[in-house]
Design an enzyme around this catalytic site. Structure first.
Site, PDB file in Angstrom:
ATOM      1  N   ASP A 128      93.204  45.464  30.476  1.00 49.00           N
ATOM      2  CA  ASP A 128      93.251  44.070  30.937  1.00 49.00           C
ATOM      3  C   ASP A 128      94.396  43.316  30.276  1.00 49.00           C
ATOM      4  OD1 ASP A 128      91.090  44.504  32.552  1.00 49.00           O
ATOM      5  OD2 ASP A 128      89.635  43.495  31.248  1.00 49.00           O
ATOM      6  N   GLU A 154      96.441  47.828  39.732  1.00 49.41           N
ATOM      7  CA  GLU A 154      97.601  47.683  38.839  1.00 49.41           C
ATOM      8  C   GLU A 154      98.894  47.450  39.611  1.00 49.41           C
ATOM      9  OE1 GLU A 154      96.984  52.214  39.291  1.00 49.41           O
ATOM     10  OE2 GLU A 154      95.779  50.378  39.286  1.00 49.41           O
TER      11      GLU A 154
END
Length: 246
Positions: A128, A154
């Protein structure tokens, strides 16, 4: 004052009850009861038709609700983790940019290389943090009207309207370099992060649909296949170019 003069005086202040009342007092002091009556009647009619004044506390509450609504709308278009624009905003803006007459447009699809390894090795908390930091680095150096959005997982997308091809390449390569040279080990010892980029450029609204996004996806795959940490794009001869700075 004659009736004609009274009407004329009323026309000077046609929509202000307070001014009509003031003029009524003035005329009454002069003994012009007819004129005073006309202005009082006009004031009463206006008071019946005009909305009552909004109390100050109500006015402040309305302003607060407006601010909260604007904030909620902005938050609904932002990714909760990275704070860049989300897919909802991206799809809306791309629909506008790709279907309406426009000038040049570049879209760069960005993928964090081997991101699964980051989660597996350092944990999802580190993953994260990497996503947030990459988003921050991607936002740096964007030209006017350009924006960054989280495409999914991502993957991010840089949307660059009204740029020239060389400028679009510089923006994409600048983003790749910032990520590669960022001191990731200060965040987590042993961590390193790179990105791959597929950059699709169109001088005009030639496609009118999402084929430019598909082109960026194909070029991203080419950058990955060539070894990652690269920017792939097409030059003036329509040949694929894979850029890399070790």
């Amino acid at each position: 004052m004659t009736e004609v003069e009274t009407v004329s005086a009323k026309q000077v202040v046609p929509d202000d009850p307070a001014l009509h009342e003031s003029m009524a007092d003035t005329l009454a002091s002069r003994g012009d009861w007819r004129g005073a009556y006309e202005h009082l009647r006009a004031a009463l009619e206006l008071q019946r038709t005009q909305p009552p004044p909004l109390p100050e506390q109500f006015r402040r509450e309305v302003d607060r609700l407006r601010r909260e609504r604007a904030q909620a709308l902005e938050e609904s278009l932002r990714d909760g983790l990275t704070t860049v624009y989300n897919r909802r905003y991206l799809d809306r803006r791309l629909d506008d940019l790709l279907t309406e007459p426009r000038g040049p447009l570049a879209v760069a699809l960005v993928d964090i290389d081997l991101f699964k390894n980051v989660n597996d090795t350092f944990g999802h908390l580190a993953g994260d943090q990497v996503l947030r930091r990459v988003a921050m680095l991607l936002r740096e150096g964007l030209p006017q009207h350009g924006f960054c959005a989280r495409y999914g997982g991502e993957e991010f997308m840089l949307v660059l309207p009204a740029v020239q091809p060389d400028d679009a390449v510089r923006v994409a390569e600048g983003a790749r370099t910032r990520v590669a040279e960022h001191p990731w080990s200060a965040l987590w010892p042993g961590l390193s992060v790179t990105i791959s980029v597929g950059l699709a450029y169109e001088a005009e609204s030639a496609f009118g649909d999402r084929r430019q996004v598909l082109e960026a996806d194909h070029l991203l795959y080419a950058a990955k296949h060539a070894g990652r940490n690269r920017v792939a794009y097409r030059d003036w001869s329509d040949a694929a170019v894979i850029g890399y700075c070790p």
